[in-house]
Write a protein that holds these residues in place. Sequence first.
Motif, PDB file in Angstrom:
ATOM      1  N   GLN A 193      32.443  87.610  34.697  1.00 43.97           N
ATOM      2  CA  GLN A 193      33.455  87.258  35.702  1.00 43.97           C
ATOM      3  C   GLN A 193      33.414  85.760  35.985  1.00 43.97           C
ATOM      4  O   GLN A 193      32.343  85.178  36.125  1.00 43.97           O
ATOM      5  CB  GLN A 193      33.198  88.034  36.995  1.00 43.97           C
ATOM      6  N   VAL A 194      34.572  85.143  36.070  1.00 46.81           N
ATOM      7  CA  VAL A 194      34.679  83.710  36.312  1.00 46.81           C
ATOM      8  C   VAL A 194      35.294  83.492  37.693  1.00 46.81           C
ATOM      9  O   VAL A 194      36.342  84.057  38.019  1.00 46.81           O
ATOM     10  CB  VAL A 194      35.551  83.029  35.233  1.00 46.81           C
ATOM     11  N   THR A 195      34.629  82.659  38.500  1.00 48.13           N
ATOM     12  CA  THR A 195      35.112  82.338  39.841  1.00 48.13           C
ATOM     13  C   THR A 195      35.220  80.831  39.974  1.00 48.13           C
ATOM     14  O   THR A 195      34.331  80.094  39.536  1.00 48.13           O
ATOM     15  CB  THR A 195      34.140  82.875  40.921  1.00 48.13           C
ATOM     16  N   LEU A 196      36.313  80.364  40.566  1.00 50.02           N
ATOM     17  CA  LEU A 196      36.504  78.942  40.827  1.00 50.02           C
ATOM     18  C   LEU A 196      36.560  78.723  42.332  1.00 50.02           C
ATOM     19  O   LEU A 196      37.261  79.430  43.046  1.00 50.02           O
ATOM     20  CB  LEU A 196      37.805  78.440  40.189  1.00 50.02           C
TER      21      LEU A 196
ATOM     22  N   ASP B 270      42.318  81.455  24.928  1.00 54.60           N
ATOM     23  CA  ASP B 270      41.623  82.425  25.745  1.00 54.60           C
ATOM     24  C   ASP B 270      41.987  82.135  27.191  1.00 54.60           C
ATOM     25  O   ASP B 270      41.430  81.247  27.802  1.00 54.60           O
ATOM     26  CB  ASP B 270      40.129  82.311  25.506  1.00 54.60           C
ATOM     27  N   LYS B 271      42.936  82.871  27.695  1.00 54.81           N
ATOM     28  CA  LYS B 271      43.459  82.591  29.019  1.00 54.81           C
ATOM     29  C   LYS B 271      42.891  83.563  30.042  1.00 54.81           C
ATOM     30  O   LYS B 271      42.929  84.774  29.861  1.00 54.81           O
ATOM     31  CB  LYS B 271      44.984  82.688  28.996  1.00 54.81           C
ATOM     32  N   LEU B 272      42.369  82.992  31.120  1.00 54.06           N
ATOM     33  CA  LEU B 272      41.878  83.776  32.247  1.00 54.06           C
ATOM     34  C   LEU B 272      42.958  83.786  33.316  1.00 54.06           C
ATOM     35  O   LEU B 272      43.634  82.778  33.534  1.00 54.06           O
ATOM     36  CB  LEU B 272      40.601  83.163  32.813  1.00 54.06           C
ATOM     37  N   ILE B 273      43.090  84.919  34.006  1.00 58.10           N
ATOM     38  CA  ILE B 273      44.152  85.061  35.003  1.00 58.10           C
ATOM     39  C   ILE B 273      43.569  85.534  36.330  1.00 58.10           C
ATOM     40  O   ILE B 273      42.750  86.445  36.368  1.00 58.10           O
ATOM     41  CB  ILE B 273      45.219  86.071  34.521  1.00 58.10           C
ATOM     42  N   SER B 274      44.011  84.905  37.407  1.00 57.12           N
ATOM     43  CA  SER B 274      43.675  85.339  38.762  1.00 57.12           C
ATOM     44  C   SER B 274      44.991  85.645  39.470  1.00 57.12           C
ATOM     45  O   SER B 274      45.847  84.773  39.601  1.00 57.12           O
ATOM     46  CB  SER B 274      42.912  84.236  39.504  1.00 57.12           C
ATOM     47  N   LYS B 275      45.148  86.882  39.919  1.00 59.63           N
ATOM     48  CA  LYS B 275      46.420  87.280  40.539  1.00 59.63           C
ATOM     49  C   LYS B 275      46.359  87.354  42.056  1.00 59.63           C
ATOM     50  O   LYS B 275      47.388  87.542  42.701  1.00 59.63           O
ATOM     51  CB  LYS B 275      46.855  88.647  39.990  1.00 59.63           C
TER      52      LYS B 275
ATOM     53  N   GLU C 152      42.271  70.265  55.581  1.00 59.62           N
ATOM     54  CA  GLU C 152      41.269  70.668  54.584  1.00 59.62           C
ATOM     55  C   GLU C 152      41.758  71.929  53.889  1.00 59.62           C
ATOM     56  O   GLU C 152      42.080  72.920  54.551  1.00 59.62           O
ATOM     57  CB  GLU C 152      39.935  70.932  55.282  1.00 59.62           C
ATOM     58  N   VAL C 153      41.817  71.900  52.576  1.00 64.52           N
ATOM     59  CA  VAL C 153      42.296  73.037  51.790  1.00 64.52           C
ATOM     60  C   VAL C 153      41.122  73.608  51.001  1.00 64.52           C
ATOM     61  O   VAL C 153      40.416  72.878  50.295  1.00 64.52           O
ATOM     62  CB  VAL C 153      43.435  72.615  50.834  1.00 64.52           C
ATOM     63  N   THR C 154      40.901  74.907  51.135  1.00 60.90           N
ATOM     64  CA  THR C 154      39.828  75.600  50.432  1.00 60.90           C
ATOM     65  C   THR C 154      40.446  76.578  49.429  1.00 60.90           C
ATOM     66  O   THR C 154      41.375  77.305  49.767  1.00 60.90           O
ATOM     67  CB  THR C 154      38.932  76.369  51.427  1.00 60.90           C
ATOM     68  N   VAL C 155      39.913  76.568  48.210  1.00 64.23           N
ATOM     69  CA  VAL C 155      40.477  77.374  47.126  1.00 64.23           C
ATOM     70  C   VAL C 155      39.399  78.281  46.554  1.00 64.23           C
ATOM     71  O   VAL C 155      38.278  77.840  46.318  1.00 64.23           O
ATOM     72  CB  VAL C 155      41.011  76.459  45.985  1.00 64.23           C
ATOM     73  N   LYS C 156      39.752  79.545  46.334  1.00 66.23           N
ATOM     74  CA  LYS C 156      38.843  80.475  45.647  1.00 66.23           C
ATOM     75  C   LYS C 156      39.687  81.399  44.780  1.00 66.23           C
ATOM     76  O   LYS C 156      40.635  82.017  45.254  1.00 66.23           O
ATOM     77  CB  LYS C 156      38.035  81.302  46.637  1.00 66.23           C
ATOM     78  N   ALA C 157      39.331  81.472  43.518  1.00 62.82           N
ATOM     79  CA  ALA C 157      40.060  82.355  42.594  1.00 62.82           C
ATOM     80  C   ALA C 157      39.058  83.054  41.693  1.00 62.82           C
ATOM     81  O   ALA C 157      38.133  82.426  41.183  1.00 62.82           O
ATOM     82  CB  ALA C 157      41.058  81.550  41.765  1.00 62.82           C
TER      83      ALA C 157
ATOM     84  N   LYS D 262      47.907  85.394  48.025  1.00 62.16           N
ATOM     85  CA  LYS D 262      48.892  85.723  46.993  1.00 62.16           C
ATOM     86  C   LYS D 262      48.988  84.632  45.922  1.00 62.16           C
ATOM     87  O   LYS D 262      50.009  84.460  45.284  1.00 62.16           O
ATOM     88  CB  LYS D 262      50.256  85.933  47.645  1.00 62.16           C
ATOM     89  N   VAL D 263      47.907  83.919  45.735  1.00 60.51           N
ATOM     90  CA  VAL D 263      47.890  82.784  44.819  1.00 60.51           C
ATOM     91  C   VAL D 263      47.628  83.268  43.392  1.00 60.51           C
ATOM     92  O   VAL D 263      46.740  84.088  43.157  1.00 60.51           O
ATOM     93  CB  VAL D 263      46.796  81.779  45.244  1.00 60.51           C
ATOM     94  N   VAL D 264      48.405  82.771  42.453  1.00 60.05           N
ATOM     95  CA  VAL D 264      48.244  83.116  41.041  1.00 60.05           C
ATOM     96  C   VAL D 264      47.734  81.866  40.316  1.00 60.05           C
ATOM     97  O   VAL D 264      48.199  80.754  40.575  1.00 60.05           O
ATOM     98  CB  VAL D 264      49.585  83.579  40.429  1.00 60.05           C
ATOM     99  N   SER D 265      46.759  82.069  39.423  1.00 52.14           N
ATOM    100  CA  SER D 265      46.193  80.940  38.697  1.00 52.14           C
ATOM    101  C   SER D 265      45.800  81.369  37.284  1.00 52.14           C
ATOM    102  O   SER D 265      45.482  82.537  37.044  1.00 52.14           O
ATOM    103  CB  SER D 265      44.962  80.411  39.435  1.00 52.14           C
ATOM    104  N   THR D 266      45.847  80.406  36.377  1.00 52.94           N
ATOM    105  CA  THR D 266      45.366  80.648  35.017  1.00 52.94           C
ATOM    106  C   THR D 266      44.477  79.482  34.583  1.00 52.94           C
ATOM    107  O   THR D 266      44.663  78.344  35.031  1.00 52.94           O
ATOM    108  CB  THR D 266      46.526  80.773  33.994  1.00 52.94           C
ATOM    109  N   ILE D 267      43.521  79.797  33.752  1.00 55.46           N
ATOM    110  CA  ILE D 267      42.697  78.786  33.092  1.00 55.46           C
ATOM    111  C   ILE D 267      42.700  79.114  31.603  1.00 55.46           C
ATOM    112  O   ILE D 267      42.389  80.239  31.209  1.00 55.46           O
ATOM    113  CB  ILE D 267      41.238  78.782  33.578  1.00 55.46           C
TER     114      ILE D 267
END
Length: 186
Positions: A145-148, A24-29, A177-182, A50-55
């Motif tokens: 909806q899933v947010t990281l 079950d793959k989640l995708i953030s484009k 400092e690096v902040t990430v949101k997907a 423009k960050v792409v991520s999968t979980i």
Amino acid sequence: MRRLSVVLVTLVVFTLSAFKPTADKLISKDGHISFYSHTDIEDITANNYKVVSTIDTTTGDIVFSVPMQGFEFEKALMQKHYNSKNFLNTKKFPKAKLIGKINNLESVDFSKDGTYEAKVSGDLDIKGQTKPITEIATITVKGGQVTLDSKMDVVLGDYGITFSGGKPSTNIAKKVEVTVKAVYTK
């Protein structure tokens, strides 16, 4: 004969789909990563949408792919320094990547609304240098909806980003400092 072929093809397709892995793959484009540098001389912020991520929610595998030329700065000169050979050399190293895993996957219920702390470890590759990292992320599940979200410090010297002189050596912090949101969808 033709009818038999149709039945066989249908049977094969049905059988293959029945045994398909249940990953079950989640995708953030369009994830967002920003970095912030503070020195006595100036503060620098850059944003990249423009960050792409999968979980993979069944294994906990997590991947981030960051196009390095996607970072936008307030000043054009900052962006020029950032992309130059003396800094990140984004023509030669166009992407940064994190390949990791959620170590406490059993603590995250992707099917139930809630806020979960995820312990993520993996390898972060920036400018061709790969280093192991372990960070905490917050995973929020709300209405399907899933947010990281995560925040971490990156020591530039660990990835071969150093300055021996010139303006960047005094204007950019050694640790940013690096902040990430997907936000993920299926």
